[in-house]
Design an enzyme around this catalytic site. Sequence first.
Site, short mmCIF file in Angstrom:
data_model
loop_
_atom_site.label_atom_id
_atom_site.label_comp_id
_atom_site.label_asym_id
_atom_site.label_seq_id
_atom_site.Cartn_x
_atom_site.Cartn_y
_atom_site.Cartn_z
N ARG A 64 3.41 -46.30 70.54
CA ARG A 64 3.83 -45.23 71.46
C ARG A 64 3.91 -43.87 70.77
O ARG A 64 3.74 -42.83 71.40
CB ARG A 64 5.13 -45.60 72.16
N GLU A 101 14.42 -54.28 64.81
CA GLU A 101 15.53 -54.82 65.60
C GLU A 101 15.24 -56.30 65.90
O GLU A 101 16.14 -57.10 66.03
CB GLU A 101 15.65 -54.00 66.90
P1 AMP Z 1 14.11 -49.53 64.95
O1 AMP Z 1 13.22 -49.80 63.77
O2 AMP Z 1 15.22 -50.54 65.08
O3 AMP Z 1 14.63 -48.11 64.93
O4 AMP Z 1 13.23 -49.74 66.24
C1 AMP Z 1 12.39 -48.73 66.69
C2 AMP Z 1 11.08 -49.26 67.21
O5 AMP Z 1 11.26 -50.40 68.06
C3 AMP Z 1 10.39 -48.21 68.05
O6 AMP Z 1 9.00 -48.26 67.77
C4 AMP Z 1 10.71 -48.59 69.46
O7 AMP Z 1 9.60 -48.38 70.30
C5 AMP Z 1 11.09 -50.07 69.42
N1 AMP Z 1 12.38 -50.36 70.08
C6 AMP Z 1 13.52 -50.79 69.48
N2 AMP Z 1 14.51 -50.97 70.36
C7 AMP Z 1 14.00 -50.62 71.56
C8 AMP Z 1 14.56 -50.56 72.89
N3 AMP Z 1 15.84 -50.90 73.15
N4 AMP Z 1 13.77 -50.13 73.90
C9 AMP Z 1 12.48 -49.77 73.64
N5 AMP Z 1 11.91 -49.81 72.43
C10 AMP Z 1 12.65 -50.23 71.39
#
Ligand code: AMP
Length: 181
Positions: A64, A101
Site C-alpha cells: 500500500r 503484528e
Molecule cells: P507494524 O509493523 O506492526 O507497524 O504493521 C504495519 C504494517 O502492517 C503496515 O504495512 C500495515 O498495512 C499493516 N497493518 C498492521 N496492522 C494493521 C491494521 N490494524 N489494519 C490495517 N493494516 C495493518
Amino acid sequence: MDSTLRKTLEDSIRNIPDYPKPGIMFRDITTMLGNARAFRRAVDELVHPFIGMGITQVAGIEARGFILGGAMAHQLSCGFIPVRKKGKLPHDKVTIAYSLEYGIDEMEVHTDAVTKGEKVLLVDDLIATGGTAEAAVKLLHKIGADVVAACFVVDLPDLGGAKKIKALGVPVRTLIEYEGD
Ligand code: AMP
C-alpha cells in the site's frame, strides 16, 4: 490538520473487525484510495510539510506504500524507491528480517537505490507496532539514505510504532489516529 479533513479520511476508511484474525480491527484504506477526494487530500496532506525540503526520493513499503508513495513522488517531483518483500528485486540488494503484528518477514531494497546522503521520505498506509517501518528505516540507512521523515495515513498510537521510529531519530507524520488496535 483541520477537522473536515479528519472526517473525510475517517469516513473513507473501512473498518473490518476480526481481520486477519480475531481481535484485530483492520483499517482498510482501499475505500479511501477509491474515493477521489479523500485520496487526493491524503496525499496533499502527507507531502505538505516536505515541499521545498530537498527530498529527492520517496520510499514506499510494499504494497500500500507503493500507491501512496507513487502519488507523493509525483507531487514532490522526486523519484520513487520500492521497499519490497523478499525475493522480488532483481539486482544487488540488502535484506532485513523484521517482526510484524502477525508474524516474521524479510524486506529488501536495491543497494543502488540512493546515492549517499540522499534525502528520502518513507511512507506506508498505517503504523501499528512499527516493526515494518523500523526495518525499512534501517534498510535505507544501510544504503546511505538520509531518512528525513516517515509518514503514514493511520497511526495506532497504543501499539507504540511512532515512538519506535522517533527513537531512530526519524520524525513521524501521521494523519489520523485510532485508539486501541
Ligand atoms: P507494524 O509493523 O506492526 O507497524 O504493521 C504495519 C504494517 O502492517 C503496515 O504495512 C500495515 O498495512 C499493516 N497493518 C498492521 N496492522 C494493521 C491494521 N490494524 N489494519 C490495517 N493494516 C495493518
